[in-house]
Every structure is written in structure tokens, then in C-alpha cells.
Design a protein around this motif. Structure first.
Motif, mmCIF file in Angstrom:
data_model
loop_
_atom_site.group_PDB
_atom_site.id
_atom_site.type_symbol
_atom_site.label_atom_id
_atom_site.label_comp_id
_atom_site.label_asym_id
_atom_site.label_seq_id
_atom_site.Cartn_x
_atom_site.Cartn_y
_atom_site.Cartn_z
ATOM 1 N N LYS A 100 0.825 -1.211 0.000
ATOM 2 C CA LYS A 100 0.000 0.000 0.000
ATOM 3 C C LYS A 100 0.859 1.262 0.000
ATOM 4 C CE LYS A 100 -3.689 2.293 2.584
ATOM 5 N NZ LYS A 100 -4.617 2.190 3.735
ATOM 6 N N GLN A 101 1.923 1.266 0.768
ATOM 7 C CA GLN A 101 2.754 2.460 0.883
ATOM 8 C C GLN A 101 3.332 2.863 -0.464
ATOM 9 O OE1 GLN A 101 3.069 4.250 3.772
ATOM 10 N NE2 GLN A 101 4.013 5.790 2.457
ATOM 11 N N GLN A 102 3.780 1.884 -1.230
ATOM 12 C CA GLN A 102 4.350 2.153 -2.547
ATOM 13 C C GLN A 102 3.330 2.833 -3.455
ATOM 14 O OE1 GLN A 102 5.502 -1.378 -4.612
ATOM 15 N NE2 GLN A 102 6.049 -0.331 -6.490
ATOM 16 N N LEU A 103 2.081 2.375 -3.383
ATOM 17 C CA LEU A 103 1.055 2.878 -4.292
ATOM 18 C C LEU A 103 0.550 4.260 -3.902
ATOM 19 C CD1 LEU A 103 -0.941 -0.425 -4.811
ATOM 20 C CD2 LEU A 103 0.816 0.575 -6.283
ATOM 21 N N GLN A 104 0.732 4.652 -2.654
ATOM 22 C CA GLN A 104 0.291 5.973 -2.232
ATOM 23 C C GLN A 104 1.015 7.081 -2.977
ATOM 24 O OE1 GLN A 104 0.781 5.762 2.040
ATOM 25 N NE2 GLN A 104 -1.355 5.200 2.357
ATOM 26 N N ASN A 105 2.188 6.784 -3.504
ATOM 27 C CA ASN A 105 2.941 7.786 -4.253
ATOM 28 C C ASN A 105 2.240 8.193 -5.550
ATOM 29 O OD1 ASN A 105 4.997 7.748 -2.316
ATOM 30 N ND2 ASN A 105 6.085 6.088 -3.361
ATOM 31 N N PHE A 106 1.342 7.341 -6.045
ATOM 32 C CA PHE A 106 0.618 7.650 -7.278
ATOM 33 C C PHE A 106 -0.569 8.581 -7.051
ATOM 34 C CE2 PHE A 106 2.543 3.553 -8.646
ATOM 35 C CZ PHE A 106 3.116 3.974 -9.830
ATOM 36 N N TRP A 107 -1.053 8.655 -5.830
ATOM 37 C CA TRP A 107 -2.284 9.389 -5.576
ATOM 38 C C TRP A 107 -2.147 10.867 -5.938
ATOM 39 C CZ3 TRP A 107 -7.311 8.702 -4.019
ATOM 40 C CH2 TRP A 107 -7.705 7.362 -3.837
ATOM 41 N N TYR A 108 -3.165 11.374 -6.640
ATOM 42 C CA TYR A 108 -3.251 12.772 -7.054
ATOM 43 C C TYR A 108 -2.069 13.196 -7.930
ATOM 44 C CZ TYR A 108 -6.797 12.679 -3.443
ATOM 45 O OH TYR A 108 -7.892 12.338 -2.695
ATOM 46 N N ALA A 109 -1.538 12.260 -8.695
ATOM 47 C CA ALA A 109 -0.399 12.546 -9.571
ATOM 48 C C ALA A 109 -0.553 11.765 -10.866
ATOM 49 C CB ALA A 109 0.908 12.165 -8.879
ATOM 50 N N ASN A 110 0.245 12.152 -11.856
ATOM 51 C CA ASN A 110 0.324 11.397 -13.093
ATOM 52 C C ASN A 110 0.839 9.998 -12.769
ATOM 53 O OD1 ASN A 110 0.752 10.399 -15.640
ATOM 54 N ND2 ASN A 110 2.002 12.109 -16.348
ATOM 55 N N THR A 111 0.168 8.992 -13.278
ATOM 56 C CA THR A 111 0.501 7.606 -12.939
ATOM 57 C C THR A 111 1.476 6.967 -13.927
ATOM 58 O OG1 THR A 111 -1.456 6.885 -14.163
ATOM 59 C CG2 THR A 111 -1.707 7.214 -11.791
ATOM 60 N N SER A 112 2.029 7.762 -14.839
ATOM 61 C CA SER A 112 2.776 7.182 -15.964
ATOM 62 C C SER A 112 4.187 6.719 -15.612
ATOM 63 C CB SER A 112 2.855 8.195 -17.113
ATOM 64 O OG SER A 112 3.588 9.339 -16.714
ATOM 65 N N LYS A 113 4.658 7.031 -14.413
ATOM 66 C CA LYS A 113 6.014 6.646 -14.038
ATOM 67 C C LYS A 113 5.995 5.789 -12.781
ATOM 68 C CE LYS A 113 7.859 10.995 -15.854
ATOM 69 N NZ LYS A 113 8.580 12.263 -15.524
ATOM 70 N N GLY A 114 6.900 4.820 -12.745
ATOM 71 C CA GLY A 114 7.042 4.011 -11.539
ATOM 72 C C GLY A 114 6.414 2.634 -11.643
ATOM 73 N N ASP A 115 6.832 1.772 -10.745
ATOM 74 C CA ASP A 115 6.340 0.402 -10.656
ATOM 75 C C ASP A 115 4.902 0.409 -10.131
ATOM 76 O OD1 ASP A 115 5.846 -2.257 -10.149
ATOM 77 O OD2 ASP A 115 7.653 -2.588 -8.964
ATOM 78 N N LEU A 116 4.015 -0.280 -10.805
ATOM 79 C CA LEU A 116 2.609 -0.299 -10.423
ATOM 80 C C LEU A 116 2.309 -1.271 -9.285
ATOM 81 C CD1 LEU A 116 0.826 -0.005 -13.886
ATOM 82 C CD2 LEU A 116 1.216 1.773 -12.175
ATOM 83 N N GLY A 117 3.323 -1.837 -8.685
ATOM 84 C CA GLY A 117 3.144 -2.614 -7.466
ATOM 85 C C GLY A 117 2.272 -3.841 -7.584
ATOM 86 N N GLY A 118 2.260 -4.459 -8.751
ATOM 87 C CA GLY A 118 1.461 -5.663 -8.965
ATOM 88 C C GLY A 118 0.302 -5.470 -9.915
ATOM 89 N N TYR A 119 -0.119 -4.230 -10.145
ATOM 90 C CA TYR A 119 -1.280 -4.009 -11.011
ATOM 91 C C TYR A 119 -1.002 -4.354 -12.470
ATOM 92 C CZ TYR A 119 -4.310 -2.033 -7.459
ATOM 93 O OH TYR A 119 -5.118 -1.878 -6.354
ATOM 94 N N GLN A 120 0.244 -4.254 -12.910
ATOM 95 C CA GLN A 120 0.547 -4.676 -14.280
ATOM 96 C C GLN A 120 0.327 -6.178 -14.429
ATOM 97 O OE1 GLN A 120 1.870 -1.869 -16.316
ATOM 98 N NE2 GLN A 120 0.849 -3.149 -17.830
ATOM 99 N N ASP A 121 0.708 -6.937 -13.398
ATOM 100 C CA ASP A 121 0.480 -8.383 -13.410
ATOM 101 C C ASP A 121 -1.011 -8.701 -13.336
ATOM 102 O OD1 ASP A 121 3.215 -8.863 -13.486
ATOM 103 O OD2 ASP A 121 3.385 -9.008 -11.309
ATOM 104 N N VAL A 122 -1.740 -7.926 -12.552
ATOM 105 C CA VAL A 122 -3.188 -8.122 -12.470
ATOM 106 C C VAL A 122 -3.827 -7.880 -13.835
ATOM 107 C CG1 VAL A 122 -5.350 -7.277 -11.450
ATOM 108 C CG2 VAL A 122 -3.302 -7.502 -10.029
ATOM 109 N N PHE A 123 -3.406 -6.825 -14.517
ATOM 110 C CA PHE A 123 -3.971 -6.540 -15.835
ATOM 111 C C PHE A 123 -3.649 -7.659 -16.829
ATOM 112 C CE2 PHE A 123 -3.690 -4.832 -20.142
ATOM 113 C CZ PHE A 123 -5.008 -4.419 -20.301
#
Length: 201
Positions: A166-189
Motif C-alpha cells: 500500500k505504501q508504494q502505491l500511495q505515491n501515485f495518488w493525485y499525480a500522473n501515474t505514468s512513471k514508476g512500478d505499479l506494485g502488482g497491477y501490471q500483473d493483475v492486468f
């Protein structure tokens, strides 16, 4: 593809899941959109804050909608993937979003109350759906092992891919999501794409 993110409990990572799966779809070369059905408008606010900060979302857009216009909003959406973020506690809106979806993701933090509520939601869905385990600490494996055992013993459908940090993903909140590791969501997709291909074949 129309994917509804649904559970009746708040704080279960629905908005994060919708937004980062839309980003994952974009990274995989697809067009995508998030439809924000939550009156709190968290996904919409995310998009607006990012734009106001001069770093807008680039791979997908966010559209706010309400239940009476959801069907028309979906019909007007020409994207390859549409992810519907539902509100907690509004059963009529959740039911409508589920009815119009090709697949339903039921996210659940690894905690007893969240998991039990998610299982009830999953069991009430009459179309392809799966649990998604998220927001758990890999160093605390006891509850995770209990939840995974319950999934297996009850023959529940769940993603193999998980989103633990969860902590890793909080960095995406209220920001452009185009950079950084998606923390498992790429595998989910990826798993979601493969599952839908198998269902449609």
C-alpha cells in the motif's frame, strides 16, 4: 472491455485499483478510461489535482457519472478498456455497474472484516468475477495465509496476481501515474486480459 470494481465496504482500494489498472492498460498499448461512479469523486479529484499541478494523467481519462446515465456513458466510451469505480454502500449503483460489466473485480485488503464483506459481494455476482488481494504487509504472513486457505477451501475465484504494498502505491495518488512500478497491477492486468480471452474463446 468493461470492468467493474465493486465491494460494499469503503477503503477497499477500489479507486486505486480502477486508476492503476487503467494505467496498466495504457502501458500495454490499449486506450482506457475510468468512470467515477462514487459521489465522493475520488478518481475525478485525482485527475483534477494532477492536472492543476501541471502533471496531468496521460494514458487514460476519468469521467464522472451517476447511475441513470451510466449505460449511455459506457456506450459513448470508445476505449479498449473501461474501468468503473463504484461507491461503497450504494447497492443500486453497484448492481447497475455489475450488470453492465464484462467482468467484476472485488478488491479486498487482507483483514477479516474486509475479506468477509468481499466474499459476500463475490457470491452475489452472477457473472465472471474474482477477488483481488491487496494492501497487506508481506512481513505479516499469518493473516495472508489464513485468507489464502479460506479461498482454497471455499473454492473461491481469486487472482493469482496480488497488490501487497500500500505504501508504494500511495505515491501515485493525485499525480500522473505514468512513471514508476505499479506494485502488482501490471500483473493483475495481464492476468485479467488472459482470463477474458479464455472466457471469450
Amino acid at each position: 472491455m468493461r470492468i467493474t470494481i465493486a465491494t460494499t465496504k469503503g477503503g477497499a482500494a477500489k479507486t486505486t485499483t480502477a486508476m492503476l489498472l487503467a494505467e496498466a492498460a495504457g502501458r500495454a498499448g490499449y486506450s482506457s478510461r475510468v468512470i467515477d461512479l462514487d459521489p465522493q469523486g475520488s478518481a475525478t479529484e485525482w485527475s483534477e489535482v494532477a492536472e492543476q499541478a501541471g502533471d496531468p494523467l496521460t494514458r487514460f481519462d476519468v469521467t464522472f457519472a451517476i447511475k441513470p446515465v451510466l449505460k449511455k456513458t459506457l456506450e459513448a466510451s470508445m476505449q479498449d478498456w473501461v474501468f468503473i469505480d463504484t461507491p461503497p454502500g450504494d447497492s443500486a449503483t453497484i448492481d447497475e455497474a455489475i450488470k453492465l460489466a464484462d467482468f467484476v473485480i472485488v478488491p479486498t485488503p487482507v483483514a477479516p472484516e474486509d475479506f468477509n464483506r468481499a466474499v459476500k459481494t463475490l457470491n452475489a455476482i452472477d457473472k465472471p468475477a474474482a477477488l483481488l488481494l491487496c494492501h497487506w504487509n508481506k512481513q505479516n504472513t499469518k493473516m495472508y495465509d489464513i485468507v489464502r486457505s479460506q479461498i482454497q477451501e471455499s473454492d473461491l475465484i481469486a487472482f493469482d496476481a496480488e497488490v501487497p504494498n500500500k505504501q508504494q502505491l500511495q505515491n501515485f495518488w493525485y499525480a500522473n501515474t505514468s512513471k514508476g512500478d505499479l506494485g502488482g497491477y501490471q500483473d493483475v492486468f495481464t492476468e485479467l486480459s488472459q482470463t477474458l480471452k479464455a472466457l471469450n474463446s
